[in-house]
Write an enzyme that holds these catalytic residues in place. Structure first.
Site, PDB file in Angstrom:
ATOM      1  N   ASP A  12     -30.087  -9.349   3.972  1.00 50.30           N
ATOM      2  CA  ASP A  12     -28.654 -10.182   2.756  1.00 50.30           C
ATOM      3  C   ASP A  12     -29.738 -10.624   1.314  1.00 50.30           C
ATOM      4  OD1 ASP A  12     -26.291 -11.435   2.492  1.00 50.30           O
ATOM      5  OD2 ASP A  12     -27.736 -13.042   2.117  1.00 50.30           O
ATOM      6  N   SER A  13     -28.749 -10.447   0.447  1.00 54.29           N
ATOM      7  CA  SER A  13     -29.288 -11.149  -0.485  1.00 54.29           C
ATOM      8  C   SER A  13     -29.714 -12.091  -0.860  1.00 54.29           C
ATOM      9  CB  SER A  13     -27.516 -11.135  -1.960  1.00 54.29           C
ATOM     10  OG  SER A  13     -27.256 -11.805  -0.878  1.00 54.29           O
ATOM     11  N   TYR A  43     -25.818 -10.735  -5.436  1.00 56.84           N
ATOM     12  CA  TYR A  43     -25.565  -9.382  -5.569  1.00 56.84           C
ATOM     13  C   TYR A  43     -23.681  -8.966  -5.919  1.00 56.84           C
ATOM     14  CZ  TYR A  43     -29.306  -7.703  -3.105  1.00 56.84           C
ATOM     15  OH  TYR A  43     -30.943  -6.872  -2.931  1.00 56.84           O
ATOM     16  N   GLY A  44     -22.992 -10.077  -5.542  1.00 52.72           N
ATOM     17  CA  GLY A  44     -21.663  -9.500  -5.026  1.00 52.72           C
ATOM     18  C   GLY A  44     -20.620  -9.354  -6.558  1.00 52.72           C
ATOM     19  N   CYS A  74     -24.868  -8.854   5.496  1.00 51.19           N
ATOM     20  CA  CYS A  74     -24.076  -9.010   3.898  1.00 51.19           C
ATOM     21  C   CYS A  74     -22.690  -8.267   3.963  1.00 51.19           C
ATOM     22  CB  CYS A  74     -25.115  -8.547   2.995  1.00 51.19           C
ATOM     23  SG  CYS A  74     -24.518  -9.174   0.865  1.00 51.19           S
ATOM     24  N   ASN A  75     -21.612  -8.178   3.288  1.00 49.02           N
ATOM     25  CA  ASN A  75     -20.519  -8.173   3.186  1.00 49.02           C
ATOM     26  C   ASN A  75     -20.856  -6.843   1.951  1.00 49.02           C
ATOM     27  OD1 ASN A  75     -17.899  -8.692   5.266  1.00 49.02           O
ATOM     28  ND2 ASN A  75     -20.158 -10.582   4.678  1.00 49.02           N
ATOM     29  N   SER A  76     -21.310  -7.452   1.061  1.00 49.18           N
ATOM     30  CA  SER A  76     -21.929  -6.682  -0.528  1.00 49.18           C
ATOM     31  C   SER A  76     -22.518  -5.750  -0.160  1.00 49.18           C
ATOM     32  CB  SER A  76     -21.724  -7.407  -1.275  1.00 49.18           C
ATOM     33  OG  SER A  76     -21.108  -8.949  -1.759  1.00 49.18           O
ATOM     34  N   CYS A 182     -17.520 -13.001   3.108  1.00 49.96           N
ATOM     35  CA  CYS A 182     -19.207 -13.070   3.134  1.00 49.96           C
ATOM     36  C   CYS A 182     -20.003 -14.137   3.470  1.00 49.96           C
ATOM     37  CB  CYS A 182     -18.791 -14.091   1.091  1.00 49.96           C
ATOM     38  SG  CYS A 182     -20.813 -14.144   0.193  1.00 49.96           S
ATOM     39  N   THR A 183     -21.134 -13.838   3.836  1.00 49.57           N
ATOM     40  CA  THR A 183     -21.970 -14.554   4.856  1.00 49.57           C
ATOM     41  C   THR A 183     -22.415 -15.576   4.069  1.00 49.57           C
ATOM     42  OG1 THR A 183     -23.961 -12.957   4.268  1.00 49.57           O
ATOM     43  CG2 THR A 183     -22.182 -12.669   6.297  1.00 49.57           C
ATOM     44  N   HIS A 184     -22.187 -15.615   3.149  1.00 48.33           N
ATOM     45  CA  HIS A 184     -22.678 -16.970   2.750  1.00 48.33           C
ATOM     46  C   HIS A 184     -22.249 -18.377   2.812  1.00 48.33           C
ATOM     47  CE1 HIS A 184     -25.652 -14.858  -0.033  1.00 48.33           C
ATOM     48  NE2 HIS A 184     -26.163 -15.959  -0.403  1.00 48.33           N
TER      49      HIS A 184
HETATM   50  N1  DGL Z   1     -23.821 -13.178   1.032  1.00 45.14           N
HETATM   51  C1  DGL Z   1     -23.401 -11.359   1.214  1.00 45.14           C
HETATM   52  C2  DGL Z   1     -22.102 -11.166   0.905  1.00 45.14           C
HETATM   53  O1  DGL Z   1     -21.960 -11.158   2.459  1.00 45.14           O
HETATM   54  C3  DGL Z   1     -23.754 -11.223  -0.370  1.00 45.14           C
HETATM   55  C4  DGL Z   1     -23.010 -12.704  -1.958  1.00 45.14           C
HETATM   56  C5  DGL Z   1     -23.908 -12.362  -2.880  1.00 45.14           C
HETATM   57  O2  DGL Z   1     -25.387 -11.855  -2.750  1.00 45.14           O
HETATM   58  O3  DGL Z   1     -23.552 -12.037  -3.706  1.00 45.14           O
HETATM   59  O4  DGL Z   1     -21.448 -10.561   0.632  1.00 45.14           O
END
Ligand code: DGL
Length: 246
Positions: A12-13, A43-44, A74-76, A182-184
């Site tokens: 993930d990021s 990353y988003g 990480c979705n992004s 987003c996994t966060h």
């Molecule tokens: N957790 C990530 C996601 O699922 C990244 C979010 C990010 O880094 O902006 O998109």
């Protein structure tokens, strides 16, 4: 058939992948390497090409450590990882699972209206909107543009404001569900639930991680529950997650 020499890499990021790791540990004893790119998180709001470049670097790094099976938590990153990128990295699709695979598996309720809450790049890719559209589910979107970064830096005041805005968005479109894109976000699930309660939003939350776990369990990976956690930059939050018992 068990695969005794497998090693699962999850990335993930930053800390977001821990929400996926939590689900994975319910279904697999696989030996796992976790990588969070805290030095370059979030990353988003980055461009597609830059994210794709980061993905290839991470895949290469994990491969050099003997990782055989990959989970993009990480979705992004998932929406910016093409088949071509995987081919160039020498990773067979059968040994790679991402958040898109998980979202495809969600059994959305008929007549639901799903608010996809995700980063800018994930929403801009239109990937989840298309999946929901194919399933005949009404979808709206909301981008809390700095939420992943606010979670990384544990800025609780800003997190609260971003999440209140997401719940307001759910109310204004008449959403019945919020999809954590987003996994966060599942890491601050209690903030979402508190805001929903305060504002009287009665919908429910969907975390695709459960479906990542379902897919990973099909690999039937053998292991000793080994876990190595790595990051490009130690942060207080990353350290607190990495010292948890998983
Ligand atoms: N957790 C990530 C996601 O699922 C990244 C979010 C990010 O880094 O902006 O998109």
């Amino acid at each position: 058939m068990k695969e005794p020499t497998s090693l699962l890499g999850i990335f993930d990021s930053g800390v977001g992948g821990f929400s996926v790791l939590q689900e994975l540990r319910k279904v697999t004893d696989a030996d796992i390497v976790y990588f969070g790119d805290c030095a370059r998180a979030p990353y988003g709001n980055r461009g597609e090409a830059e994210i794709a470049l980061f993905v290839s670097e991470i895949l290469e790094q994990l491969q050099s450590q003997g990782v055989t099976h990959f989970v993009s938590a990480c979705n992004s990153m998932s929406v910016n990882t093409t088949e071509k990128l995987l081919q160039e990295s020498g990773i067979p699709k059968e040994q790679y699972i991402d958040m898109i695979d998980a979202v495809k598996l969600i059994p959305f309720e008929h007549n639901s209206h799903v608010l996809i809450v995700a980063t800018h790049t994930t929403i801009a890719s239109q990937v989840y909107q298309s999946i929901l559209d194919e399933k005949g589910i009404t979808a709206s979107t909301h981008v809390p543009s700095s939420l992943a970064g606010e979670i990384e830096t544990q800025d609780s005041g800003a997190i609260e404001i971003s999440i209140n805005e997401s719940i307001d968005a759910a109310i204004s479109v008449g959403a019945t569900h919020i999809l954590y894109g987003c996994t966060h976000y599942p890491l601050v699930d209690t903030y979402f639930k508190t805001a929903a309660e305060m504002k009287g939003w009665k919908g429910s939350f969907i975390d695709p991680s459960i479906y990542v776990a379902q897919l990973v369990s099909q690999w039937k990976l053998d292991g000793t529950r080994g876990l190595r956690i790595e990051t490009s930059k130690e942060t207080p939050l990353f350290t607190s997650y990495s010292t948890k018992v998983w």
